[in-house]
Design a protein around this motif. Structure first.
Motif, PDB file in Angstrom:
ATOM      1  N   THR A 158       0.842  -1.199   0.000  1.00 59.91           N
ATOM      2  CA  THR A 158       0.000   0.000   0.000  1.00 59.91           C
ATOM      3  C   THR A 158       0.872   1.242   0.000  1.00 59.91           C
ATOM      4  O   THR A 158       1.773   1.381   0.828  1.00 59.91           O
ATOM      5  CB  THR A 158      -0.924   0.044   1.222  1.00 59.91           C
ATOM      6  N   LEU A 159       0.580   2.146  -0.925  1.00 58.51           N
ATOM      7  CA  LEU A 159       1.203   3.466  -0.969  1.00 58.51           C
ATOM      8  C   LEU A 159       0.100   4.498  -0.800  1.00 58.51           C
ATOM      9  O   LEU A 159      -0.890   4.480  -1.525  1.00 58.51           O
ATOM     10  CB  LEU A 159       1.919   3.679  -2.309  1.00 58.51           C
ATOM     11  N   GLN A 160       0.285   5.389   0.158  1.00 59.36           N
ATOM     12  CA  GLN A 160      -0.742   6.393   0.456  1.00 59.36           C
ATOM     13  C   GLN A 160      -0.103   7.776   0.428  1.00 59.36           C
ATOM     14  O   GLN A 160       0.896   8.023   1.107  1.00 59.36           O
ATOM     15  CB  GLN A 160      -1.354   6.116   1.830  1.00 59.36           C
ATOM     16  N   CYS A 161      -0.692   8.675  -0.365  1.00 57.27           N
ATOM     17  CA  CYS A 161      -0.159  10.026  -0.529  1.00 57.27           C
ATOM     18  C   CYS A 161      -1.292  11.027  -0.384  1.00 57.27           C
ATOM     19  O   CYS A 161      -2.272  10.965  -1.136  1.00 57.27           O
ATOM     20  CB  CYS A 161       0.523  10.163  -1.896  1.00 57.27           C
ATOM     21  N   PHE A 162      -1.158  11.946   0.568  1.00 48.11           N
ATOM     22  CA  PHE A 162      -2.165  12.988   0.774  1.00 48.11           C
ATOM     23  C   PHE A 162      -1.478  14.346   0.755  1.00 48.11           C
ATOM     24  O   PHE A 162      -0.447  14.547   1.389  1.00 48.11           O
ATOM     25  CB  PHE A 162      -2.884  12.801   2.109  1.00 48.11           C
ATOM     26  N   ARG A 163      -2.078  15.274   0.004  1.00 49.68           N
ATOM     27  CA  ARG A 163      -1.602  16.649  -0.040  1.00 49.68           C
ATOM     28  C   ARG A 163      -2.793  17.571   0.178  1.00 49.68           C
ATOM     29  O   ARG A 163      -3.762  17.543  -0.581  1.00 49.68           O
ATOM     30  CB  ARG A 163      -0.942  16.960  -1.387  1.00 49.68           C
ATOM     31  N   GLY A 164      -2.728  18.376   1.232  1.00 50.58           N
ATOM     32  CA  GLY A 164      -3.827  19.274   1.555  1.00 50.58           C
ATOM     33  C   GLY A 164      -3.345  20.709   1.662  1.00 50.58           C
ATOM     34  O   GLY A 164      -2.256  20.978   2.177  1.00 50.58           O
ATOM     35  N   ILE A 165      -4.156  21.635   1.159  1.00 52.49           N
ATOM     36  CA  ILE A 165      -3.862  23.064   1.260  1.00 52.49           C
ATOM     37  C   ILE A 165      -5.057  23.741   1.908  1.00 52.49           C
ATOM     38  O   ILE A 165      -6.196  23.601   1.451  1.00 52.49           O
ATOM     39  CB  ILE A 165      -3.597  23.695  -0.113  1.00 52.49           C
ATOM     40  N   ALA A 166      -4.802  24.482   2.983  1.00 54.08           N
ATOM     41  CA  ALA A 166      -5.854  25.216   3.687  1.00 54.08           C
ATOM     42  C   ALA A 166      -5.550  26.708   3.617  1.00 54.08           C
ATOM     43  O   ALA A 166      -4.491  27.148   4.074  1.00 54.08           O
ATOM     44  CB  ALA A 166      -5.946  24.754   5.142  1.00 54.08           C
ATOM     45  N   THR A 167      -6.465  27.472   3.017  1.00 56.48           N
ATOM     46  CA  THR A 167      -6.341  28.921   2.958  1.00 56.48           C
ATOM     47  C   THR A 167      -7.494  29.557   3.717  1.00 56.48           C
ATOM     48  O   THR A 167      -8.469  28.888   4.082  1.00 56.48           O
ATOM     49  CB  THR A 167      -6.340  29.415   1.494  1.00 56.48           C
ATOM     50  N   GLY A 168      -7.399  30.860   3.951  1.00 54.14           N
ATOM     51  CA  GLY A 168      -8.458  31.560   4.668  1.00 54.14           C
ATOM     52  C   GLY A 168      -8.655  30.991   6.060  1.00 54.14           C
ATOM     53  O   GLY A 168      -7.718  30.871   6.844  1.00 54.14           O
ATOM     54  N   ARG A 169      -9.883  30.594   6.362  1.00 54.32           N
ATOM     55  CA  ARG A 169     -10.215  29.975   7.643  1.00 54.32           C
ATOM     56  C   ARG A 169     -10.610  28.518   7.467  1.00 54.32           C
ATOM     57  O   ARG A 169     -11.300  27.947   8.304  1.00 54.32           O
ATOM     58  CB  ARG A 169     -11.363  30.749   8.305  1.00 54.32           C
ATOM     59  N   SER A 170     -10.188  27.924   6.380  1.00 52.12           N
ATOM     60  CA  SER A 170     -10.587  26.552   6.078  1.00 52.12           C
ATOM     61  C   SER A 170      -9.806  25.549   6.916  1.00 52.12           C
ATOM     62  O   SER A 170      -8.816  25.887   7.580  1.00 52.12           O
ATOM     63  CB  SER A 170     -10.369  26.260   4.594  1.00 52.12           C
ATOM     64  N   ARG A 171     -10.253  24.286   6.831  1.00 54.30           N
ATOM     65  CA  ARG A 171      -9.606  23.207   7.580  1.00 54.30           C
ATOM     66  C   ARG A 171      -9.592  21.950   6.716  1.00 54.30           C
ATOM     67  O   ARG A 171     -10.600  21.584   6.117  1.00 54.30           O
ATOM     68  CB  ARG A 171     -10.356  22.920   8.878  1.00 54.30           C
ATOM     69  N   VAL A 172      -8.440  21.297   6.653  1.00 51.52           N
ATOM     70  CA  VAL A 172      -8.320  20.022   5.959  1.00 51.52           C
ATOM     71  C   VAL A 172      -7.762  18.991   6.939  1.00 51.52           C
ATOM     72  O   VAL A 172      -6.935  19.319   7.797  1.00 51.52           O
ATOM     73  CB  VAL A 172      -7.420  20.126   4.707  1.00 51.52           C
ATOM     74  N   ALA A 173      -8.232  17.759   6.818  1.00 54.22           N
ATOM     75  CA  ALA A 173      -7.800  16.705   7.742  1.00 54.22           C
ATOM     76  C   ALA A 173      -7.762  15.374   7.007  1.00 54.22           C
ATOM     77  O   ALA A 173      -8.594  15.101   6.136  1.00 54.22           O
ATOM     78  CB  ALA A 173      -8.743  16.622   8.948  1.00 54.22           C
ATOM     79  N   PHE A 174      -6.776  14.531   7.380  1.00 54.83           N
ATOM     80  CA  PHE A 174      -6.659  13.199   6.795  1.00 54.83           C
ATOM     81  C   PHE A 174      -6.171  12.244   7.869  1.00 54.83           C
ATOM     82  O   PHE A 174      -5.149  12.477   8.525  1.00 54.83           O
ATOM     83  CB  PHE A 174      -5.683  13.199   5.625  1.00 54.83           C
ATOM     84  N   ASN A 175      -6.901  11.148   8.042  1.00 59.03           N
ATOM     85  CA  ASN A 175      -6.570  10.109   9.020  1.00 59.03           C
ATOM     86  C   ASN A 175      -6.365   8.810   8.258  1.00 59.03           C
ATOM     87  O   ASN A 175      -7.315   8.249   7.705  1.00 59.03           O
ATOM     88  CB  ASN A 175      -7.720   9.980  10.037  1.00 59.03           C
ATOM     89  N   GLY A 176      -5.131   8.341   8.184  1.00 60.84           N
ATOM     90  CA  GLY A 176      -4.821   7.114   7.465  1.00 60.84           C
ATOM     91  C   GLY A 176      -4.416   6.006   8.416  1.00 60.84           C
ATOM     92  O   GLY A 176      -3.397   6.111   9.105  1.00 60.84           O
ATOM     93  N   HIS A 177      -5.216   4.945   8.477  1.00 61.97           N
ATOM     94  CA  HIS A 177      -5.001   3.841   9.429  1.00 61.97           C
ATOM     95  C   HIS A 177      -4.574   2.598   8.657  1.00 61.97           C
ATOM     96  O   HIS A 177      -5.325   2.061   7.852  1.00 61.97           O
ATOM     97  CB  HIS A 177      -6.283   3.573  10.203  1.00 61.97           C
ATOM     98  N   MET A 178      -3.347   2.146   8.916  1.00 57.52           N
ATOM     99  CA  MET A 178      -2.817   0.934   8.285  1.00 57.52           C
ATOM    100  C   MET A 178      -2.818  -0.199   9.320  1.00 57.52           C
ATOM    101  O   MET A 178      -2.170  -0.097  10.362  1.00 57.52           O
ATOM    102  CB  MET A 178      -1.387   1.161   7.790  1.00 57.52           C
ATOM    103  N   ARG A 179      -3.516  -1.288   9.000  1.00 54.01           N
ATOM    104  CA  ARG A 179      -3.543  -2.454   9.880  1.00 54.01           C
ATOM    105  C   ARG A 179      -2.914  -3.643   9.140  1.00 54.01           C
ATOM    106  O   ARG A 179      -3.299  -3.952   7.997  1.00 54.01           O
ATOM    107  CB  ARG A 179      -4.974  -2.804  10.288  1.00 54.01           C
ATOM    108  N   VAL A 180      -1.953  -4.299   9.776  1.00 54.75           N
ATOM    109  CA  VAL A 180      -1.274  -5.448   9.194  1.00 54.75           C
ATOM    110  C   VAL A 180      -1.520  -6.653  10.092  1.00 54.75           C
ATOM    111  O   VAL A 180      -1.080  -6.683  11.245  1.00 54.75           O
ATOM    112  CB  VAL A 180       0.242  -5.198   9.047  1.00 54.75           C
ATOM    113  N   GLU A 181      -2.259  -7.628   9.562  1.00 58.06           N
ATOM    114  CA  GLU A 181      -2.589  -8.817  10.342  1.00 58.06           C
ATOM    115  C   GLU A 181      -1.366  -9.737  10.482  1.00 58.06           C
ATOM    116  O   GLU A 181      -0.391  -9.640   9.726  1.00 58.06           O
ATOM    117  CB  GLU A 181      -3.733  -9.580   9.674  1.00 58.06           C
TER     118      GLU A 181
END
Length: 307
Positions: free
Chosen positions: A177-200
Motif C-alpha cells: 500500500t502506498l498512500q499520498c495525501f496533499r492538503g492546502i488550507a487557505t483563509g479559515r478553512s480546515r483540511v484533515a486526513f486520518n490514514g489507518h494501516m492495519r497489518v494482520e
C-alpha cells in the motif's frame, strides 16, 4: 412499522473528530425528487468534454472517472454516496474521483473495497468546493500480492472543511500500500486526513508507505494529518511521515525575483505542492480539465506549470 431512527456520528467518535457535522445535524433527510429531463440535460451540458478512449470496458481492467456535480442554483445540496467494489484475481481497477460541488454543498461518501490475489487498485481523488466534505474508506487486501495506490489532494478556502478517513487492512502475504495525501488550507478553512494501516499476523512481507502533508496558507487555517500503524507481525516494512508547514519563503523570494507577480508565485508553489497527486490522474486531457477547474483557486499556476 415505525421508521428506524437515524443515528448520526459525532465529533466524540475518534475517527470523526475533525469532520464538520454541524450542517449534517440540521439537515432534513428526505428522499430527493426524481430529476426532470431539463435538469438532466442541464447537468449533461455542463460536464467537461468526454475523454478519448474511455468508452470501452475491459473485463480484467477498468478505468473509471467519477464526477460529482451539484444542481445549478442549489448550492445547499446534500450528497451521500456509497461505492462498494471487489477487484478480482489479477484484475486492475483505476478510479479517478473529481468533485465539482457548489459553495454551500455538503458531501459525504463511503467506499468499501476488497482486493483479491494479485489485484491492483489505484485511486486518485481531488477534493475542492463544498462547504463541508467527509470521505470514509475501508480497503481490505484479502488476496496475496495485492497492491493499492491511494492519492488524495484537498484544497480548502474560505470556511470550507474537508475531512477524510482511510482504513486499510492487510490480511494476506505480500500486500503493498502506498498512500499520498496533499492538503492546502487557505483563509479559515480546515483540511484533515486520518490514514489507518492495519497489518494482520498472516500478512507476511507486507509493505506500506504513508506520506501525509498539509500546507497552511491562511492566518486562521487549520490542518490535521494522522498516520496510524497497527502491526501484528515482524515481517513487514512500514514507513510513514506527516508534516504541516507554510509556503517556502526562499522559493517565494526566488520566484518574485524572476518578475513573477506575488499571487501567481504563491499559486505556483501551491500547485507544486499538490502536483504529486494531480500528476497521477490517468490522462493529459483529465489533468487539463482539473487544472481549469482549479484556476480560480490557483490562478496562473496550471498555464505556467504545464506549458
Amino acid at each position: 412499522m415505525s421508521a428506524m431512527p437515524i443515528v448520526l456520528p459525532s465529533n466524540r467518535d475518534e475517527n470523526w473528530r475533525y469532520a464538520n457535522l454541524r450542517g449534517l445535524a440540521r439537515a432534513r433527510f428526505e428522499p430527493a425528487p426524481a430529476p426532470e429531463a431539463t435538469q438532466l440535460g442541464d447537468i449533461a451540458g455542463r460536464l467537461p468534454a468526454a475523454l478519448p478512449g474511455y468508452a470501452r470496458l475491459v473485463r480484467a481492467k477498468l478505468q473509471l472517472i467519477e464526477r460529482q456535480l451539484s444542481a445549478r442554483g442549489d448550492d445547499s445540496t446534500l450528497v451521500n454516496l456509497h461505492l462498494a467494489a471487489r477487484v478480482g484475481e489479477h484484475a486492475q481497477f483505476e478510479l479517478a474521483r473529481i468533485g465539482h460541488h457548489g459553495a454551500k454543498a455538503q458531501a459525504l461518501d463511503t467506499l468499501e473495497l476488497q482486493l483479491d490475489v494479485g489485484a491492483s487498485m489505484k485511486l486518485v481523488q481531488v477534493i475542492e468546493g463544498a462547504l463541508a466534505s467527509r470521505s470514509t474508506a475501508f480497503v481490505e487486501h484479502v488476496g496475496r500480492e495485492a497492491s493499492l495506490e491511494w492519492y488524495v489532494a484537498a484544497l480548502g478556502e474560505g470556511t470550507q472543511h474537508h475531512d477524510a478517513f482511510v482504513h486499510v487492512t492487510h490480511a494476506a502475504p505480500g500486500a503493498r500500500t502506498l498512500q499520498c495525501f496533499r492538503g492546502i488550507a487557505t483563509g479559515r478553512s480546515r483540511v484533515a486526513f486520518n490514514g489507518h494501516m492495519r497489518v494482520e499476523a498472516a500478512a507476511l512481507g507486507t509493505q506500506t508507505d504513508q506520506s501525509l502533508k498539509c500546507l497552511l496558507a491562511g492566518a486562521e487555517a487549520e490542518a490535521d494529518v494522522r498516520p496510524q500503524l497497527e502491526i501484528y507481525t515482524d515481517a513487514v516494512k512500514a514507513s510513514h511521515g506527516a508534516t504541516v508547514g507554510k509556503l517556502d519563503a526562499d522559493m517565494l523570494f526566488y520566484l518574485l525575483s524572476r518578475g513573477i507577480p506575488p499571487a501567481t508565485a504563491e499559486s505556483l508553489l501551491k500547485w507544486a505542492f499538490v502536483s504529486d497527486v494531480l500528476a497521477k490522474l490517468p490522462s493529459p486531457e483529465l489533468r487539463s480539465q482539473v487544472a481549469a477547474a482549479l484556476e480560480r483557486q490557483l490562478p496562473g499556476a496550471a498555464t505556467r506549470a504545464w506549458s
